[in-house]
Structure formats: structure tokens, C-alpha cells
Design a protein around this motif. Structure first.
Motif, PDB file in Angstrom:
ATOM      1  N   ILE A 140       0.225  -7.929   0.338  1.00 17.00           N
ATOM      2  CA  ILE A 140       0.278  -9.289   0.875  1.00 17.00           C
ATOM      3  C   ILE A 140      -1.136  -9.820   0.915  1.00 17.00           C
ATOM      4  O   ILE A 140      -2.082  -9.067   1.193  1.00 17.00           O
ATOM      5  CB  ILE A 140       0.926  -9.288   2.286  1.00 17.00           C
ATOM      6  CG1 ILE A 140       1.165 -10.720   2.764  1.00 17.00           C
ATOM      7  CG2 ILE A 140       0.090  -8.527   3.285  1.00 17.00           C
ATOM      8  CD1 ILE A 140       1.942 -10.790   4.080  1.00 17.00           C
ATOM      9  N   ASP A 141      -1.319 -11.104   0.578  1.00 17.19           N
ATOM     10  CA  ASP A 141      -2.661 -11.671   0.658  1.00 17.19           C
ATOM     11  C   ASP A 141      -2.904 -12.205   2.063  1.00 17.19           C
ATOM     12  O   ASP A 141      -2.049 -12.097   2.945  1.00 17.19           O
ATOM     13  CB  ASP A 141      -2.860 -12.754  -0.416  1.00 17.19           C
ATOM     14  CG  ASP A 141      -1.943 -13.959  -0.193  1.00 17.19           C
ATOM     15  OD1 ASP A 141      -1.234 -13.984   0.826  1.00 17.19           O
ATOM     16  OD2 ASP A 141      -1.932 -14.861  -1.039  1.00 17.19           O
ATOM     17  N   ARG A 142      -4.068 -12.779   2.273  1.00 14.24           N
ATOM     18  CA  ARG A 142      -4.444 -13.215   3.620  1.00 14.24           C
ATOM     19  C   ARG A 142      -3.726 -14.478   4.064  1.00 14.24           C
ATOM     20  O   ARG A 142      -3.878 -14.906   5.211  1.00 14.24           O
ATOM     21  CB  ARG A 142      -5.958 -13.441   3.684  1.00 14.24           C
ATOM     22  CG  ARG A 142      -6.766 -12.182   3.444  1.00 14.24           C
ATOM     23  CD  ARG A 142      -8.203 -12.387   3.816  1.00 14.24           C
ATOM     24  NE  ARG A 142      -8.985 -11.187   3.620  1.00 14.24           N
ATOM     25  CZ  ARG A 142     -10.240 -11.027   4.033  1.00 14.24           C
ATOM     26  NH1 ARG A 142     -10.833 -12.017   4.675  1.00 14.24           N
ATOM     27  NH2 ARG A 142     -10.887  -9.915   3.807  1.00 14.24           N
ATOM     28  N   LEU A 143      -2.950 -15.085   3.155  1.00 14.57           N
ATOM     29  CA  LEU A 143      -2.171 -16.270   3.524  1.00 14.57           C
ATOM     30  C   LEU A 143      -0.688 -15.961   3.641  1.00 14.57           C
ATOM     31  O   LEU A 143       0.114 -16.875   3.829  1.00 14.57           O
ATOM     32  CB  LEU A 143      -2.395 -17.380   2.489  1.00 14.57           C
ATOM     33  CG  LEU A 143      -3.838 -17.857   2.315  1.00 14.57           C
ATOM     34  CD1 LEU A 143      -3.899 -19.023   1.341  1.00 14.57           C
ATOM     35  CD2 LEU A 143      -4.464 -18.235   3.650  1.00 14.57           C
ATOM     36  N   GLY A 144      -0.295 -14.682   3.506  1.00 16.14           N
ATOM     37  CA  GLY A 144       1.091 -14.302   3.729  1.00 16.14           C
ATOM     38  C   GLY A 144       1.971 -14.289   2.506  1.00 16.14           C
ATOM     39  O   GLY A 144       3.189 -14.165   2.639  1.00 16.14           O
ATOM     40  N   ASN A 145       1.415 -14.394   1.286  1.00 16.52           N
ATOM     41  CA  ASN A 145       2.216 -14.339   0.066  1.00 16.52           C
ATOM     42  C   ASN A 145       2.467 -12.898  -0.345  1.00 16.52           C
ATOM     43  O   ASN A 145       1.593 -12.039  -0.198  1.00 16.52           O
ATOM     44  CB  ASN A 145       1.509 -15.088  -1.070  1.00 16.52           C
ATOM     45  CG  ASN A 145       1.285 -16.547  -0.753  1.00 16.52           C
ATOM     46  OD1 ASN A 145       2.223 -17.260  -0.424  1.00 16.52           O
ATOM     47  ND2 ASN A 145       0.051 -17.006  -0.846  1.00 16.52           N
ATOM     48  N   LEU A 146       3.671 -12.641  -0.890  1.00 22.11           N
ATOM     49  CA  LEU A 146       4.071 -11.290  -1.267  1.00 22.11           C
ATOM     50  C   LEU A 146       3.869 -11.070  -2.763  1.00 22.11           C
ATOM     51  O   LEU A 146       4.169 -11.947  -3.575  1.00 22.11           O
ATOM     52  CB  LEU A 146       5.545 -11.049  -0.902  1.00 22.11           C
ATOM     53  CG  LEU A 146       5.881 -11.144   0.592  1.00 22.11           C
ATOM     54  CD1 LEU A 146       7.391 -11.168   0.784  1.00 22.11           C
ATOM     55  CD2 LEU A 146       5.281  -9.967   1.353  1.00 22.11           C
ATOM     56  N   PHE A 147       3.377  -9.872  -3.122  1.00 19.77           N
ATOM     57  CA  PHE A 147       3.122  -9.554  -4.519  1.00 19.77           C
ATOM     58  C   PHE A 147       3.505  -8.100  -4.803  1.00 19.77           C
ATOM     59  O   PHE A 147       3.459  -7.250  -3.901  1.00 19.77           O
ATOM     60  CB  PHE A 147       1.633  -9.717  -4.873  1.00 19.77           C
ATOM     61  CG  PHE A 147       1.078 -11.087  -4.651  1.00 19.77           C
ATOM     62  CD1 PHE A 147       1.113 -12.033  -5.673  1.00 19.77           C
ATOM     63  CD2 PHE A 147       0.513 -11.439  -3.437  1.00 19.77           C
ATOM     64  CE1 PHE A 147       0.589 -13.299  -5.467  1.00 19.77           C
ATOM     65  CE2 PHE A 147      -0.015 -12.698  -3.230  1.00 19.77           C
ATOM     66  CZ  PHE A 147       0.028 -13.628  -4.253  1.00 19.77           C
ATOM     67  N   ASN A 148       3.863  -7.860  -6.066  1.00 17.68           N
ATOM     68  CA  ASN A 148       3.831  -6.508  -6.591  1.00 17.68           C
ATOM     69  C   ASN A 148       2.388  -6.220  -6.974  1.00 17.68           C
ATOM     70  O   ASN A 148       1.740  -7.035  -7.626  1.00 17.68           O
ATOM     71  CB  ASN A 148       4.753  -6.357  -7.803  1.00 17.68           C
ATOM     72  CG  ASN A 148       6.218  -6.381  -7.400  1.00 17.68           C
ATOM     73  OD1 ASN A 148       6.582  -6.046  -6.267  1.00 17.68           O
ATOM     74  ND2 ASN A 148       7.068  -6.777  -8.322  1.00 17.68           N
ATOM     75  N   LYS A 149       1.867  -5.074  -6.597  1.00 17.84           N
ATOM     76  CA  LYS A 149       0.433  -4.813  -6.737  1.00 17.84           C
ATOM     77  C   LYS A 149      -0.019  -4.785  -8.194  1.00 17.84           C
ATOM     78  O   LYS A 149      -1.067  -5.332  -8.540  1.00 17.84           O
ATOM     79  CB  LYS A 149       0.077  -3.490  -6.062  1.00 17.84           C
ATOM     80  CG  LYS A 149      -1.419  -3.208  -6.046  1.00 17.84           C
ATOM     81  CD  LYS A 149      -1.746  -1.947  -5.282  1.00 17.84           C
ATOM     82  CE  LYS A 149      -3.252  -1.714  -5.244  1.00 17.84           C
ATOM     83  NZ  LYS A 149      -3.590  -0.492  -4.477  1.00 17.84           N
ATOM     84  N   GLU A 150       0.779  -4.182  -9.083  1.00 22.02           N
ATOM     85  CA  GLU A 150       0.340  -3.991 -10.472  1.00 22.02           C
ATOM     86  C   GLU A 150       0.077  -5.307 -11.205  1.00 22.02           C
ATOM     87  O   GLU A 150      -1.005  -5.484 -11.786  1.00 22.02           O
ATOM     88  CB  GLU A 150       1.375  -3.152 -11.232  1.00 22.02           C
ATOM     89  CG  GLU A 150       0.963  -2.830 -12.649  1.00 22.02           C
ATOM     90  CD  GLU A 150       1.962  -1.929 -13.346  1.00 22.02           C
ATOM     91  OE1 GLU A 150       1.830  -1.734 -14.559  1.00 22.02           O
ATOM     92  OE2 GLU A 150       2.866  -1.408 -12.656  1.00 22.02           O
ATOM     93  N   PRO A 151       1.004  -6.274 -11.215  1.00 20.69           N
ATOM     94  CA  PRO A 151       0.699  -7.538 -11.915  1.00 20.69           C
ATOM     95  C   PRO A 151      -0.448  -8.311 -11.289  1.00 20.69           C
ATOM     96  O   PRO A 151      -1.184  -9.005 -11.994  1.00 20.69           O
ATOM     97  CB  PRO A 151       2.020  -8.316 -11.837  1.00 20.69           C
ATOM     98  CG  PRO A 151       2.776  -7.706 -10.709  1.00 20.69           C
ATOM     99  CD  PRO A 151       2.382  -6.267 -10.677  1.00 20.69           C
ATOM    100  N   LEU A 152      -0.636  -8.192  -9.979  1.00 19.23           N
ATOM    101  CA  LEU A 152      -1.738  -8.902  -9.332  1.00 19.23           C
ATOM    102  C   LEU A 152      -3.080  -8.314  -9.739  1.00 19.23           C
ATOM    103  O   LEU A 152      -4.039  -9.046 -10.017  1.00 19.23           O
ATOM    104  CB  LEU A 152      -1.567  -8.852  -7.808  1.00 19.23           C
ATOM    105  CG  LEU A 152      -2.604  -9.621  -6.982  1.00 19.23           C
ATOM    106  CD1 LEU A 152      -2.648 -11.086  -7.398  1.00 19.23           C
ATOM    107  CD2 LEU A 152      -2.315  -9.503  -5.503  1.00 19.23           C
ATOM    108  N   VAL A 153      -3.155  -6.985  -9.809  1.00 18.89           N
ATOM    109  CA  VAL A 153      -4.407  -6.342 -10.232  1.00 18.89           C
ATOM    110  C   VAL A 153      -4.716  -6.680 -11.689  1.00 18.89           C
ATOM    111  O   VAL A 153      -5.869  -6.942 -12.055  1.00 18.89           O
ATOM    112  CB  VAL A 153      -4.319  -4.819 -10.022  1.00 18.89           C
ATOM    113  CG1 VAL A 153      -5.525  -4.115 -10.628  1.00 18.89           C
ATOM    114  CG2 VAL A 153      -4.220  -4.481  -8.541  1.00 18.89           C
ATOM    115  N   GLU A 154      -3.690  -6.682 -12.541  1.00 20.69           N
ATOM    116  CA  GLU A 154      -3.899  -7.017 -13.952  1.00 20.69           C
ATOM    117  C   GLU A 154      -4.394  -8.458 -14.103  1.00 20.69           C
ATOM    118  O   GLU A 154      -5.284  -8.740 -14.916  1.00 20.69           O
ATOM    119  CB  GLU A 154      -2.598  -6.830 -14.732  1.00 20.69           C
ATOM    120  CG  GLU A 154      -2.191  -5.376 -14.912  1.00 20.69           C
ATOM    121  CD  GLU A 154      -0.920  -5.242 -15.721  1.00 20.69           C
ATOM    122  OE1 GLU A 154      -0.331  -6.289 -16.091  1.00 20.69           O
ATOM    123  OE2 GLU A 154      -0.499  -4.105 -15.982  1.00 20.69           O
TER     124      GLU A 154
END
Length: 343
Positions: free
Chosen positions: A141-155
Motif C-alpha cells: 500500500i502506498d502512503r495515500l492508501g492505494n493497493l498494489f501487487n508489489k511485482e508490477p509496481l517495482v517493475e
């Protein structure tokens, strides 16, 4: 061979009374094949044939022989299975009185797509905000509360392809790992996670908070009923500032953004003070050396000659550290015993 792109779509059929379903389908799947897999055989026998049914997207009929990609079906959209009304007049079909221009003018102006707010809400809580894929651990989760799968965000960060709306994410420090509690036996359902304390489903109907220290995601109801300064799952202590609203409202996101800017401001201030202290210390050390070779406080300046071994020749020992004789020849960087012009 490259795998086909997957699309997450919602299928409903109010005319047949079938329950709505959320499906993950290949983009090359034809609408006819989707119709066969969605409609039970018992319903097909009642409607006589498969051609009496058709799919529509935002009120626009789709061709059965076309695929999802060819029909322009985007991810997280809703397909509606309709029953064709037979002719005879009064059913909204063509009467022969309309001209071709009538239909052309009907679609001349593009109308905005109507989005079901319930489907938008569910998609926001069950899919990655960046890739639109279903949430699957490891999640962040980012600091504004959005949800992510970690792998696509890191890429996206590595390849610098992060959208502008997520420009506040600058690195791994802005990704907070979270632990989502799965619902037992909910592999095929739309909602796969829940609050580990109250059992409320993670579908947007209830408020949830993520604890920054341990990463556990709990419902607001659980934290209100059990007032504690420790996590209800791992019992790790946390501060009030460690609570982060998941998919909060505009006002809640504004509070999180303000908190994020304050934390970054304090961190920048500490770094500047640290660098300033280092530079100030160096300057004072230089200023402390007086012209007579002494420091403030009467301390004697270090000289290599003072550490000369017994019975050593002063000139030879001094030549190890610096040139002891003045000469017109310039020394090279490789060896002081080979002045320029003699090597």
C-alpha cells in the motif's frame, strides 16, 4: 509463445434472471464461446437457440463472432446478456420508416460510458491499482492508501513507467508491505479477503485501516470495539500516526498526503542539519590551525620528523614524506627519485 492478455469482466443477464459473475478471460475469446460457458443448458433449451441471445456493452450490441479484443471490451467492464425481442411492431425494432441517416446520427456523437458505481468500488478493492490484476500476495500500500501487487509496481519504478497519478511513489520506502487475511474457500468468489477479527469482507462496503508498523489490515469496526495501542493480530505496539486508511475518501486522502509531506519535510531538514554540522566541523578544524603550526588550546601540530626512529638520518627520513631538497626539476607522479628529464 507469448501468453494471451487476460481481462477481468463482469457478466450479468437481467432478462434471464442469472446471477452476475466476475470472470477473468483471454482477450481472444469470442463472445459466442463466452455465451456458451455462461448460459446453462436448461436456459438454452427454453430460449430455443443461442442466436436469440446477444451481448451488449454500454447499450451497444456486440457481434458473436468477434473476440473481446476486437469488440473493444476494456478490463473491469460489464457485459450484459440480453434476449432478442421478436419482430411484429411495438418492440422497438425497425419499422421500415427510418432512414439510414437516422441510425448514423444516433451514433454520430459519442456518449460517455455509464459505469456502475458498485462495480467500480469492487474493482478498487479487489484489483491492483496499477495493473488491474486481482490482488495476490505480496501486496503493498502506498502512503495515500492505494493497493498494489508489489511485482508490477517495482517493475514500473525500475523502468520509469509509473503514471503521473502515482508520482508520489519515489522508491521502496514509499511501499508499505501489507498482510491481507484470505477468506477460506473463496477462491472463485469476487471477494477473497476479510478482516481477521470481525470477518467483514474486503469489498469496499466497510472501512479498513492498514497498520504501518506490522502491515496487518483490520476493519475500522475491530479497532473501535477493541481499543488498544497494539495490533490485534501480532500485538505489536503502534502509534495513531501509523494508521493508514485503505482506499479512503477525498478528505482522508488529503490528510494522508499532508502527513506524507510533513514526514518528508522533517527528513529533509534532518539531512540538511547533518550535512551542515559536518561542513561546520571541517571549517572549524581548518580555522583552528594557527600560523605558528599550533591548534587552539595549545596542542602541538603533528610532524613526521617527531616520530623519526633512533639513529636515522633526518634528511633521508624526511625525504620519504616530502621533498627535502629544492630543485629545478619537477618530480613525476610515479617516483620522487626520478625527476622529469632524467627518466
Amino acid at each position: 509463445m507469448e501468453s494471451q492478455k487476460k481481462l477481468r469482466v463482469f457478466v450479468r443477464s437481467p432478462d434471464l434472471g442469472l446471477p452476475s459473475r466476475s470472470l477473468t478471460l483471454a482477450s481472444d475469446l469470442t463472445l459466442r464461446r463466452l455465451k456458451l460457458s455462461f448460459v446453462p443448458q436448461s436456459v438454452l433449451s427454453q430460449t430455443l437457440n443461442l442466436d436469440s441471445l446477444y451481448f451488449s456493452l454500454n447499450g451497444k450490441p456486440l457481434i458473436d463472432s468477434s473476440s473481446l479484443a476486437e469488440s473493444g471490451v476494456p478490463g473491469s467492464s460489464t457485459l450484459t446478456l440480453r434476449l432478442r425481442l421478436r419482430g411484429g411492431g411495438g418492440d422497438g425494432g425497425a419499422t421500415g420508416a427510418e432512414s439510414r441517416d437516422c441510425y448514423l446520427n444516433m451514433y454520430a456523437t459519442k456518449k460517455p460510458d455509464k459505469v456502475d458505481p458498485n462495480e467500480t468500488r469492487l474493482s478498487k478493492w479487489t484489483t491492483c491499482a496499477l495493473s488491474a490484476e486481482p490482488l495476490a500476495p505480496p501486496c503493498v500500500i502506498d502512503r495515500l492508501g492505494n493497493l498494489f501487487n508489489k511485482e508490477p509496481l517495482v517493475e514500473a519504478l525500475l523502468h520509469k513507467k509509473l503514471p503521473k497519478e502515482f508520482g508520489h511513489i519515489r522508491g521502496l520506502k514509499d511501499m508499505i508491505p501489507i498482510h491481507l487475511s484470505p477468506i477460506p474457500g473463496a477462491a472463485d468468489s469476487e471477494t477473497k479477503f476479510q478482516c481477521p477479527i470481525t470477518g467483514q469482507e474486503f469489498n469496499g462496503k466497510y472501512g479498513f485501516l492498514a497498520i504501518r508498523g506490522c502491515g496487518h489490515v483490520l476493519s475500522i469496526k475491530a479497532l473501535k470495539e477493541v481499543k488498544s495501542s497494539a495490533c490485534l493480530v501480532c500485538h505489536k505496539e503502534f502509534l495513531e500516526a501509523d494508521k493508514m486508511v485503505v482506499n479512503g475518501s477525498a478528505e482522508e486522502v488529503a490528510v494522508l498526503r499532508e502527513r506524507m509531506e510533513e514526514e518528508r519535510g522533517r527528513l529533509k531538514e534532518r539531512k540538511e542539519k547533518k550535512v551542515g554540522a559536518c561542513l561546520s566541523g571541517t571549517k572549524h578544524a581548518i580555522d583552528g590551525i594557527l600560523e605558528n603550526g599550533k591548534k587552539d588550546g595549545g596542542g602541538k601540530r603533528f610532524k613526521a620528523v617527531d616520530m623519526m626512529p633512533a639513529h636515522a638520518t633526518k634528511e633521508v627520513y624526511a625525504s620519504i614524506f616530502t621533498s627535502s631538497k629544492k630543485s629545478d626539476f619537477k618530480e613525476t607522479f610515479t617516483c620522487r627519485s626520478l625527476p622529469l628529464g632524467r627518466n
